[in-house]
Design an enzyme around this catalytic site. Sequence first.
Site, PDB file in Angstrom:
ATOM      1  N   ARG A 178       0.837  -1.200   0.000  1.00  0.00           N
ATOM      2  CA  ARG A 178       0.000   0.000   0.000  1.00  0.00           C
ATOM      3  C   ARG A 178       0.871   1.249   0.000  1.00  0.00           C
ATOM      4  O   ARG A 178       0.553   2.246  -0.630  1.00  0.00           O
ATOM      5  CB  ARG A 178      -0.916  -0.014   1.225  1.00  0.00           C
ATOM      6  CG  ARG A 178      -1.846   1.194   1.279  1.00  0.00           C
ATOM      7  CD  ARG A 178      -2.913   1.027   2.311  1.00  0.00           C
ATOM      8  NE  ARG A 178      -2.415   1.172   3.665  1.00  0.00           N
ATOM      9  CZ  ARG A 178      -3.152   0.966   4.757  1.00  0.00           C
ATOM     10  NH1 ARG A 178      -4.406   0.587   4.652  1.00  0.00           N
ATOM     11  NH2 ARG A 178      -2.639   1.131   5.956  1.00  0.00           N
ATOM     12  N   ARG A 193       1.348   6.624   1.798  1.00  0.00           N
ATOM     13  CA  ARG A 193       0.903   7.031   3.137  1.00  0.00           C
ATOM     14  C   ARG A 193       2.075   7.077   4.100  1.00  0.00           C
ATOM     15  O   ARG A 193       2.789   6.101   4.258  1.00  0.00           O
ATOM     16  CB  ARG A 193      -0.152   6.029   3.652  1.00  0.00           C
ATOM     17  CG  ARG A 193      -1.520   6.639   3.757  1.00  0.00           C
ATOM     18  CD  ARG A 193      -2.511   5.614   4.217  1.00  0.00           C
ATOM     19  NE  ARG A 193      -2.407   5.351   5.647  1.00  0.00           N
ATOM     20  CZ  ARG A 193      -3.371   4.760   6.343  1.00  0.00           C
ATOM     21  NH1 ARG A 193      -4.476   4.388   5.747  1.00  0.00           N
ATOM     22  NH2 ARG A 193      -3.218   4.539   7.633  1.00  0.00           N
TER      23      ARG A 193
END
Length: 193
Positions: free
Chosen positions: A127, A133
């Site tokens: 991810r 992130r």
Amino acid sequence: MRAIILLGPPGAGKGTQAERLAAALGVAHISTGAILRQAAAEGTPLGLEARRIMQAGDLVSDELVLGIVEERVGADDCRGGFILDGYPRNRAQAEALDDLLRRLGADPAVVNIAVPSAELESRIRLRRLDTGREDDAEAAVRRRLAIHEAESRPLLDHYRGRVSEISGLGSRDEVFERLQERIFGEPVGAGVP
Ligand code: AMP
């Protein structure tokens, strides 16, 4: 009013599943993490303070997130119901939420999405490549998983007798099927992507 609480560790797929379920049901998706990331991106003093905490993989204060959730559930798009993703994360939050839902007259469905920790670490690594992130960096991930074990997993006990569990392994579609079956006894929203 329909209220659904999705529990599960970071990387379990709560966000993805909550978004799909909200679209299928026509209810609001409330992600406290997304709201905090938005505040951080806007650079408000509160947002910047939250950003520092999130980057370290820690939890922001119970007061702050409760304030966010209370304000959010009062919005028009929550009148038909909402799905909570990322809240509650500890016992104090769960107790505050019990009060809030009682005031709203909502009896929540609670589902835990279970994924083994080795799988979580590799998912979060992927991810990070995808979304960048900041709190998906290695040290913060370890901290988030540890906090989940210490503070959030005990919520299964808080919701004992009310929480049902599904496996978060497999494709997004497979997990979504399981989630719908658990909540409604059958898939709903056929045709919803
Ligand atoms: P999430 O997107 O749910 O993984 O949340 C990302 C980060 O936002 C968490 O690691 C916390 O720093 C913060 N956060 C989100 N929800 C909460 C919550 N209910 N309580 C405290 N901190 C939260």
